[in-house]
Design a protein around this motif. Sequence first.
Motif, short mmCIF file in Angstrom:
data_model
loop_
_atom_site.label_atom_id
_atom_site.label_comp_id
_atom_site.label_asym_id
_atom_site.label_seq_id
_atom_site.Cartn_x
_atom_site.Cartn_y
_atom_site.Cartn_z
N ILE A 101 0.88 -1.17 0.00
CA ILE A 101 0.00 0.00 0.00
C ILE A 101 0.92 1.22 0.00
N SER A 102 1.21 1.70 -1.19
CA SER A 102 2.09 2.86 -1.33
C SER A 102 1.22 4.12 -1.25
N SER A 103 1.35 5.02 -2.17
CA SER A 103 0.57 6.26 -2.12
C SER A 103 0.71 6.99 -3.44
N LYS A 104 -0.27 7.80 -3.76
CA LYS A 104 -0.12 8.67 -4.92
C LYS A 104 1.06 9.61 -4.72
N ASN A 105 1.42 9.84 -3.44
CA ASN A 105 2.56 10.70 -3.15
C ASN A 105 3.90 10.08 -3.54
N SER A 106 3.88 8.80 -3.91
CA SER A 106 5.12 8.19 -4.39
C SER A 106 5.53 8.75 -5.75
N VAL A 107 4.56 9.36 -6.47
CA VAL A 107 4.85 9.98 -7.77
C VAL A 107 4.41 11.44 -7.84
N PHE A 108 3.63 11.89 -6.86
CA PHE A 108 3.08 13.24 -6.85
C PHE A 108 3.89 14.11 -5.89
N ALA A 109 4.35 15.26 -6.35
CA ALA A 109 5.16 16.16 -5.53
C ALA A 109 4.27 17.13 -4.79
N GLY A 110 3.78 16.71 -3.62
CA GLY A 110 2.92 17.56 -2.81
C GLY A 110 3.75 18.42 -1.87
N PRO A 111 3.14 19.45 -1.29
CA PRO A 111 3.88 20.37 -0.41
C PRO A 111 4.09 19.80 0.99
N ASN A 112 5.18 20.21 1.63
CA ASN A 112 5.45 19.89 3.05
C ASN A 112 5.36 18.40 3.34
N ASN A 113 6.05 17.61 2.53
CA ASN A 113 5.80 16.17 2.61
C ASN A 113 7.05 15.36 2.24
N ILE A 114 8.23 15.91 2.47
CA ILE A 114 9.45 15.33 1.95
C ILE A 114 9.71 13.92 2.47
N ALA A 115 9.61 13.69 3.78
CA ALA A 115 9.98 12.38 4.34
C ALA A 115 8.96 11.31 3.97
N TYR A 116 7.68 11.63 4.10
CA TYR A 116 6.62 10.66 3.80
C TYR A 116 6.66 10.26 2.33
N SER A 117 6.71 11.24 1.44
CA SER A 117 6.66 10.94 0.01
C SER A 117 7.90 10.16 -0.43
N ALA A 118 9.06 10.48 0.13
CA ALA A 118 10.28 9.75 -0.23
C ALA A 118 10.19 8.30 0.24
N ALA A 119 9.63 8.07 1.42
CA ALA A 119 9.47 6.70 1.91
C ALA A 119 8.49 5.92 1.04
N LYS A 120 7.43 6.59 0.61
CA LYS A 120 6.47 5.93 -0.26
C LYS A 120 7.06 5.62 -1.64
N ALA A 121 7.92 6.50 -2.14
CA ALA A 121 8.60 6.23 -3.40
C ALA A 121 9.52 5.02 -3.26
N ASP A 122 10.14 4.87 -2.10
CA ASP A 122 10.96 3.68 -1.82
C ASP A 122 10.10 2.42 -1.90
N GLN A 123 8.95 2.46 -1.26
CA GLN A 123 8.04 1.31 -1.31
C GLN A 123 7.63 0.99 -2.75
N ALA A 124 7.34 2.04 -3.52
CA ALA A 124 6.88 1.83 -4.89
C ALA A 124 7.95 1.12 -5.72
N HIS A 125 9.22 1.45 -5.50
CA HIS A 125 10.26 0.79 -6.29
C HIS A 125 10.56 -0.61 -5.76
N GLN A 126 10.31 -0.85 -4.48
CA GLN A 126 10.43 -2.21 -3.97
C GLN A 126 9.48 -3.15 -4.73
N VAL A 127 8.32 -2.64 -5.08
CA VAL A 127 7.36 -3.45 -5.85
C VAL A 127 8.00 -3.93 -7.14
N ARG A 128 8.62 -3.05 -7.87
CA ARG A 128 9.23 -3.40 -9.15
C ARG A 128 10.39 -4.37 -8.96
N LEU A 129 11.24 -4.07 -7.98
CA LEU A 129 12.41 -4.91 -7.74
C LEU A 129 12.02 -6.32 -7.33
#
Length: 383
Positions: A258-286
Amino acid sequence: MLLDLPATASVEDSVARLKELHEAYRADYRAYYEAHASADSPAMRGADPLIVLVPGVGLFSYGANKQTARVASEFYINAINVMRGAESLSTYAPISDEEKFRIEYWALEEAKLQRMPKPKSHATRIALVTGAASGIGKAIATRLAAEGACVVIADLDLEKAEAAAAELGSADVAIGVQANVTDPLQVQAAVDAAVLAFGGLDLVVNNAGLSLSKPLLETTEADWDLQHDVMAKGSFLVSKAAARVLIDQQLGGDVIYISSKNSVFAGPNNIAYSAAKADQAHQVRLLAVELGEHGVKVNGINPDGVVRGSGIFAAGWGANRAKTYGIPEEDLGKFYAQRTILKREVLPENVANAVAVLTGPDLSHTTGLHIPVDAGVAAAFLR
């Protein structure tokens, strides 16, 4: 079925022999059916053994769920007791195959079976869902149980996990366990609990998460580490522990993030959460690439903000996001809905629906996919 192998046999030898015996059993059962069936007899039901005996180890029983497997073992044990009792007096003689067939395939029994509902999509499957005592995780566990799966609800709060499991039914259907996904020992204990309670593991949902809404200059190293430990590291630990079981079983399986749209969407004030979700999203591919050879599918889901029933939003994330957007917190769900293409609020059940489809029989050839469940956010379209 008697698994006639020495105790020193390897797992690979045991699996190969079990498959061989299974095919022989099905052939024998078909011959038994054809020898006693008349022209108007119903089609033969699945001839799969419910009981497997392993000398020196014990009895293994199987069924569509834990309850039916337990009942099968109780019938077998009772039959053994009948045989033992008969032989203590004289000798035991079973009824003829013809009489067995009459009992198994008698007309009223077949009529009852024909009226039975269609088998549920996740019958026989065992699922482990992290962060499942509330919100999205609870909705996922509820949906999987409704589809016939046995579910292990893992959560940081044991009391809430057990309460959520109790809502789904007896311990034959669901159990609750305590698990901090940042701790590999607790993660392994949760996986072990699933195997011990239900006999294996087929499906894992990496749902546990949290979030802190802060701009870059206010985000501390502790904020960054906490979110990455729970979501990026936590998903890695859960997937690693589960993969060992899935590979050993040689039955395939599913891992869902369960990743997030924030894994690809650059929302405001959200650097740590969105970066962690992007990590999860790439784990899916790997992991889709790495585990594919074992028949394990790995897919992800990218929800938009799910406000209702969310532990994350209730714990302060909602207030922070509402402040960021300059709206009252109680209007956050409506705000998220209005910025989407479909103008619909995303609910926990919408995410649960996507999990059920991805892990069901209709998408058996799909891996490495991310499904948006965001009511349409153009900036988060996958490219």
